[in-house]
Design an enzyme around this catalytic site. Structure first.
Site, PDB file in Angstrom:
ATOM      1  N   TRP A 130       0.805  -1.214   0.000  1.00 50.50           N
ATOM      2  CA  TRP A 130       0.000   0.000   0.000  1.00 50.50           C
ATOM      3  C   TRP A 130       0.840   1.267   0.000  1.00 50.50           C
ATOM      4  O   TRP A 130       0.322   2.355  -0.205  1.00 50.50           O
ATOM      5  CB  TRP A 130      -0.891   0.008   1.262  1.00 50.50           C
ATOM      6  CG  TRP A 130      -0.078  -0.370   2.458  1.00 50.50           C
ATOM      7  CD1 TRP A 130       0.044  -1.624   2.985  1.00 50.50           C
ATOM      8  CD2 TRP A 130       0.820   0.462   3.196  1.00 50.50           C
ATOM      9  NE1 TRP A 130       0.958  -1.616   4.011  1.00 50.50           N
ATOM     10  CE2 TRP A 130       1.443  -0.343   4.162  1.00 50.50           C
ATOM     11  CE3 TRP A 130       1.156   1.816   3.154  1.00 50.50           C
ATOM     12  CZ2 TRP A 130       2.378   0.144   5.071  1.00 50.50           C
ATOM     13  CZ3 TRP A 130       2.095   2.304   4.042  1.00 50.50           C
ATOM     14  CH2 TRP A 130       2.689   1.469   4.986  1.00 50.50           C
ATOM     15  N   HIS A 155      -3.560  -6.364  -4.935  1.00 54.67           N
ATOM     16  CA  HIS A 155      -3.034  -5.201  -4.219  1.00 54.67           C
ATOM     17  C   HIS A 155      -3.313  -5.366  -2.720  1.00 54.67           C
ATOM     18  O   HIS A 155      -4.076  -6.239  -2.313  1.00 54.67           O
ATOM     19  CB  HIS A 155      -3.695  -3.922  -4.761  1.00 54.67           C
ATOM     20  CG  HIS A 155      -2.754  -2.746  -4.815  1.00 54.67           C
ATOM     21  ND1 HIS A 155      -1.770  -2.544  -3.875  1.00 54.67           N
ATOM     22  CD2 HIS A 155      -2.640  -1.710  -5.693  1.00 54.67           C
ATOM     23  CE1 HIS A 155      -1.090  -1.445  -4.168  1.00 54.67           C
ATOM     24  NE2 HIS A 155      -1.583  -0.918  -5.275  1.00 54.67           N
ATOM     25  N   ALA A 156      -2.678  -4.508  -1.915  1.00 54.39           N
ATOM     26  CA  ALA A 156      -2.910  -4.562  -0.471  1.00 54.39           C
ATOM     27  C   ALA A 156      -4.381  -4.273  -0.178  1.00 54.39           C
ATOM     28  O   ALA A 156      -5.035  -3.495  -0.886  1.00 54.39           O
ATOM     29  CB  ALA A 156      -2.018  -3.546   0.232  1.00 54.39           C
ATOM     30  N   SER A 157      -4.870  -4.881   0.888  1.00 54.87           N
ATOM     31  CA  SER A 157      -6.315  -4.830   1.161  1.00 54.87           C
ATOM     32  C   SER A 157      -6.808  -3.436   1.543  1.00 54.87           C
ATOM     33  O   SER A 157      -8.008  -3.180   1.499  1.00 54.87           O
ATOM     34  CB  SER A 157      -6.661  -5.824   2.267  1.00 54.87           C
ATOM     35  OG  SER A 157      -6.502  -7.130   1.768  1.00 54.87           O
ATOM     36  N   SER A 207       6.462  -7.348   3.036  1.00 54.11           N
ATOM     37  CA  SER A 207       7.227  -7.757   4.219  1.00 54.11           C
ATOM     38  C   SER A 207       7.917  -9.108   3.997  1.00 54.11           C
ATOM     39  O   SER A 207       7.554  -9.866   3.096  1.00 54.11           O
ATOM     40  CB  SER A 207       6.274  -7.857   5.404  1.00 54.11           C
ATOM     41  OG  SER A 207       5.299  -8.848   5.120  1.00 54.11           O
ATOM     42  N   GLU A 228      10.760  -7.973  -3.486  1.00 52.27           N
ATOM     43  CA  GLU A 228      11.245  -6.656  -3.034  1.00 52.27           C
ATOM     44  C   GLU A 228      10.731  -6.488  -1.612  1.00 52.27           C
ATOM     45  O   GLU A 228       9.555  -6.181  -1.410  1.00 52.27           O
ATOM     46  CB  GLU A 228      10.660  -5.532  -3.906  1.00 52.27           C
ATOM     47  CG  GLU A 228      11.071  -5.558  -5.358  1.00 52.27           C
ATOM     48  CD  GLU A 228      12.465  -4.989  -5.579  1.00 52.27           C
ATOM     49  OE1 GLU A 228      13.192  -4.753  -4.594  1.00 52.27           O
ATOM     50  OE2 GLU A 228      12.821  -4.806  -6.748  1.00 52.27           O
ATOM     51  N   LEU A 229      11.611  -6.710  -0.634  1.00 55.72           N
ATOM     52  CA  LEU A 229      11.123  -6.728   0.756  1.00 55.72           C
ATOM     53  C   LEU A 229      11.623  -5.510   1.524  1.00 55.72           C
ATOM     54  O   LEU A 229      11.901  -4.478   0.929  1.00 55.72           O
ATOM     55  CB  LEU A 229      11.513  -8.056   1.394  1.00 55.72           C
ATOM     56  CG  LEU A 229      11.095  -9.287   0.558  1.00 55.72           C
ATOM     57  CD1 LEU A 229      11.513 -10.582   1.211  1.00 55.72           C
ATOM     58  CD2 LEU A 229       9.601  -9.293   0.250  1.00 55.72           C
ATOM     59  N   CYS A 262      10.432   1.665   1.794  1.00 53.37           N
ATOM     60  CA  CYS A 262      11.427   0.596   2.003  1.00 53.37           C
ATOM     61  C   CYS A 262      12.841   1.153   1.937  1.00 53.37           C
ATOM     62  O   CYS A 262      13.713   0.723   2.677  1.00 53.37           O
ATOM     63  CB  CYS A 262      11.232  -0.498   0.964  1.00 53.37           C
ATOM     64  SG  CYS A 262      11.223   0.128  -0.709  1.00 53.37           S
TER      65      CYS A 262
HETATM   66  P1  NAP Z   1       2.753  -6.933   3.693  1.00 49.42           P
HETATM   67  O1  NAP Z   1       1.912  -7.120   4.881  1.00 49.42           O
HETATM   68  O2  NAP Z   1       3.750  -7.964   3.362  1.00 49.42           O
HETATM   69  O3  NAP Z   1       1.764  -6.661   2.466  1.00 49.42           O
HETATM   70  C1  NAP Z   1       2.230  -6.560   1.159  1.00 49.42           C
HETATM   71  C2  NAP Z   1       1.326  -7.369   0.245  1.00 49.42           C
HETATM   72  O4  NAP Z   1       1.490  -8.754   0.541  1.00 49.42           O
HETATM   73  C3  NAP Z   1      -0.154  -7.059   0.437  1.00 49.42           C
HETATM   74  O5  NAP Z   1      -0.796  -7.152  -0.796  1.00 49.42           O
HETATM   75  C4  NAP Z   1      -0.599  -8.173   1.368  1.00 49.42           C
HETATM   76  O6  NAP Z   1      -1.970  -8.446   1.277  1.00 49.42           O
HETATM   77  C5  NAP Z   1       0.218  -9.315   0.858  1.00 49.42           C
HETATM   78  N1  NAP Z   1       0.455 -10.380   1.828  1.00 49.42           N
HETATM   79  C6  NAP Z   1       0.563 -10.277   3.173  1.00 49.42           C
HETATM   80  N2  NAP Z   1       0.805 -11.488   3.710  1.00 49.42           N
HETATM   81  C7  NAP Z   1       0.858 -12.371   2.684  1.00 49.42           C
HETATM   82  C8  NAP Z   1       1.073 -13.766   2.594  1.00 49.42           C
HETATM   83  N3  NAP Z   1       1.294 -14.504   3.682  1.00 49.42           N
HETATM   84  N4  NAP Z   1       1.053 -14.354   1.376  1.00 49.42           N
HETATM   85  C9  NAP Z   1       0.837 -13.617   0.281  1.00 49.42           C
HETATM   86  N5  NAP Z   1       0.622 -12.295   0.294  1.00 49.42           N
HETATM   87  C10 NAP Z   1       0.632 -11.662   1.479  1.00 49.42           C
HETATM   88  O7  NAP Z   1       3.603  -5.612   3.708  1.00 49.42           O
HETATM   89  P2  NAP Z   1       3.360  -4.311   4.518  1.00 49.42           P
HETATM   90  O8  NAP Z   1       3.942  -4.556   5.851  1.00 49.42           O
HETATM   91  O9  NAP Z   1       1.994  -3.829   4.407  1.00 49.42           O
HETATM   92  O10 NAP Z   1       4.307  -3.337   3.640  1.00 49.42           O
HETATM   93  C11 NAP Z   1       5.419  -2.795   4.104  1.00 49.42           C
HETATM   94  C12 NAP Z   1       6.638  -3.625   3.804  1.00 49.42           C
HETATM   95  O11 NAP Z   1       6.898  -3.607   2.405  1.00 49.42           O
HETATM   96  C13 NAP Z   1       7.855  -3.039   4.442  1.00 49.42           C
HETATM   97  O12 NAP Z   1       8.667  -4.052   4.963  1.00 49.42           O
HETATM   98  C14 NAP Z   1       8.551  -2.340   3.282  1.00 49.42           C
HETATM   99  O13 NAP Z   1       9.918  -2.128   3.479  1.00 49.42           O
HETATM  100  C15 NAP Z   1       8.254  -3.289   2.182  1.00 49.42           C
HETATM  101  N6  NAP Z   1       8.420  -2.605   0.886  1.00 49.42           N
HETATM  102  C16 NAP Z   1       9.446  -2.976   0.081  1.00 49.42           C
HETATM  103  C17 NAP Z   1       9.649  -2.314  -1.117  1.00 49.42           C
HETATM  104  C18 NAP Z   1      10.775  -2.687  -2.037  1.00 49.42           C
HETATM  105  O14 NAP Z   1      10.732  -2.260  -3.197  1.00 49.42           O
HETATM  106  N7  NAP Z   1      11.772  -3.445  -1.603  1.00 49.42           N
HETATM  107  C19 NAP Z   1       8.799  -1.294  -1.483  1.00 49.42           C
HETATM  108  C20 NAP Z   1       7.756  -0.933  -0.634  1.00 49.42           C
HETATM  109  C21 NAP Z   1       7.582  -1.621   0.554  1.00 49.42           C
HETATM  110  P3  NAP Z   1      -3.021  -7.896   2.386  1.00 49.42           P
HETATM  111  O15 NAP Z   1      -2.949  -6.419   2.329  1.00 49.42           O
HETATM  112  O16 NAP Z   1      -4.309  -8.453   1.923  1.00 49.42           O
HETATM  113  O17 NAP Z   1      -2.552  -8.449   3.704  1.00 49.42           O
END
Ligand code: NAP
Length: 463
Positions: A130, A155-157, A207, A228-229, A262
């Site tokens: 998101w 996409h994120a929920s 994440s 990309e984490l 990130c």
């Molecule tokens: P997140 O919880 O991992 O969510 C990201 C996406 O993954 C969402 O669409 C989410 O869906 C989905 N998701 C969550 N758990 C999942 C699973 N077990 N299996 C499959 N899909 C799953 O990430 P966030 O915490 O919101 O976002 C922030 C993180 O992203 C930070 O760590 C940041 O550093 C990283 N990030 C990295 C980059 C890069 O380019 N390296 C860029 C931006 C952000 P739901 O929303 O439905 O849960």
């Protein structure tokens, strides 16, 4: 997480969405598979034209799309509009360069002619976060579609309206049915989708747990992934640096998107000789930041995207303070809430915070702080700076401030990161590859590697 638009500046539920049923997902996967059969035969010129159309639509409607992002994630409106403009840039970049990036690579061998041809794989699933709701998607979609693949977006929920808007933009631009589809589904639907035979590959930005889970499911079905984490990027400042410029850039590097980036600078590693001077400047600049309604172009910092992100950040800061760290500015949530107008009291705001004297053994050692919090550390010399920079399990970007050429060379050689920026902040640029090492993920987006991420590099040998 339920699929819904909730305004993070007020906490108000704007619009809930039902997740797609299994039958609806099935129908879209078939549409992707069928769409690919004809889309793969379209020319680069045709795809380029459609991508240019996307760029046009984005630019003409940048105010409206910016407002949508501000509504769903609390991004300050100025940076939301800038994000839409950057999406137009990445579309034009691949529209103009994509064909050259994918032309046959000829190599002389014992054949009369031998070369590598780059061909699309099929449907690529993109699981996106998101924090940059438009940029993350277009950064993936522009090269992936230019290469002849079709895309499925989960996409994120918390950004369903952004997800639907992007689908609509690509359709309006002329991309045929089935080429880009948004799937409004929860995270629990992802494993089945990637394992489906109609899907060939997946990319996830988010994440570590989400990345590990997607890669495990894809691994079972022998499908390629790109991850990309997170990052906990160091920002090293040495005595030869321009300290005023470094401090001014540090604020931008830490505060972009309310600190939820990130590649934000998260750990400020300061040489003892300049640490006091740098901290005075940093604290002064953090203190001057205005927190408030992200729709107001005059504010610097809006709310975090959800209450849980705010709460987690507050707990991380508290754990550091409990262990002996000092908050030089910020760190006091009740004080911030008392200053906010009544209408924003339900929002997930967190004050811009600078932590110093952080002892070892706190979350600052290994965890990513996803919000407006600068973690600062002092080091006696260059070797200690490098060692501290490399001490986390993450390896996304690194920013180093020094005029000393030997330190610059050592930074390039020794920093464990996917990108090193010298005397500048880490940023993404369509012309340069982007991605991490260690637990920050693998694979590269953007640049030439970005368009080769999801292709079959087919070896051709002709006697
Ligand atoms: P997140 O919880 O991992 O969510 C990201 C996406 O993954 C969402 O669409 C989410 O869906 C989905 N998701 C969550 N758990 C999942 C699973 N077990 N299996 C499959 N899909 C799953 O990430 P966030 O915490 O919101 O976002 C922030 C993180 O992203 C930070 O760590 C940041 O550093 C990283 N990030 C990295 C980059 C890069 O380019 N390296 C860029 C931006 C952000 P739901 O929303 O439905 O849960």
């Amino acid at each position: 997480m339920a699929i819904a638009t909730i305004n993070p500046a007020t906490g108000t539920l704007i619009q809930p969405y039902e997740a797609l049923t299994a039958a609806a997902i099935d129908q879209r996967l078939t549409q992707a598979q069928q769409g690919f059969q004809t889309y793969r035969t379209t020319s680069f010129e045709q795809r380029s034209h459609w991508l240019h159309q996307v760029a046009e639509i984005l630019e003409t409607q940048k105010q409206a799309y910016g407002e949508l992002m501000t509504l769903e994630v609390g991004k300050p409106i100025k940076s939301a509009i800038a994000e839409v403009e950057k999406c137009a840039w990445v579309c034009r970049f691949y529209a103009d360069q994509g064909a050259a990036f994918l032309q046959d690579d000829v190599t002389e061998t014992d054949a009369s002619r031998s070369f590598v041809r780059y061909q699309p794989l099929g449907a690529v699933l993109a699981v996106m976060p998101w924090n940059f709701p438009f940029w993350q998607v277009l950064r993936f979609a522009a090269p992936t579609l230019m290469a002849g693949n079709v895309a499925l977006l989960k996409h994120a929920s918390n950004v369903p309206q952004c997800a639907l808007a992007i689908e609509e933009i690509l359709a309006k631009a002329g991309f045929p049915p089935g080429v880009f589809q948004t799937l409004l589904v929860g995270a629990d639907a992802v494993a089945n989708i990637i394992q489906d035979d109609r899907v060939q590959a997946a990319t996830l930005t988010g994440s570590e747990p989400a990345g590990a889970s997607l890669a495990a499911a894809a691994g079972k079905a022998i499908k390629p992934t790109l991850l990309e984490l997170g990052g906990s990027d160091p920002f090293i400042v040495m005595p030869s640096a321009d300290i005023e410029q470094a401090a001014a850039t540090a604020v931008t590097a830490r505060m972009l998107n309310n600190g939820q980036s990130c590649i934000a600078a998260k750990r400020f590693i300061l040489h003892d000789a300049i640490a006091d001077q740098f901290l005075v400047l940093l604290v002064e600049k953090f203190r001057a930041l205005t927190v408030g309604d992200p729709r107001d172009a005059a504010i610097d910092v809006g709310p975090l995207a959800t209450p849980s992100i705010r709460d987690e950040l507050a707990q991380q800061v508290q754990a550091c303070v409990d262990a002996g760290a000092k908050a030089l500015v910020g760190g006091n949530l009740p004080a911030l809430q008392a200053q906010l107008p009544e209408s924003l009291r339900g929002g997930s705001f967190y004050p811009p915070t600078v932590l110093a004297d952080i002892p070892p053994g706190t979350p600052a050692d290994q965890e990513e702080f996803f919000g407006p919090v600068a973690l600062t550390f002092r080091v006696p010399d260059w070797d200690s700076a490098l060692a501290l920079a490399n001490s986390t399990s993450l390896g996304l970007g690194a920013s180093v401030w020094t005029a000393d050429s030997s330190e610059q060379e050592r930074a390039i050689a020794e920093l464990e990161a996917g990108a090193v920026f010298i005397n500048g902040l880490v940023k993404s640029d369509p012309r340069l590859p982007f991605g991490g090492i260690k637990r920050s993920g693998y694979g590269r987006e953007l640049g030439q590697p970005g368009i080769r991420a999801f292709v079959n590099a087919k070896t051709v040998w002709i006697r």
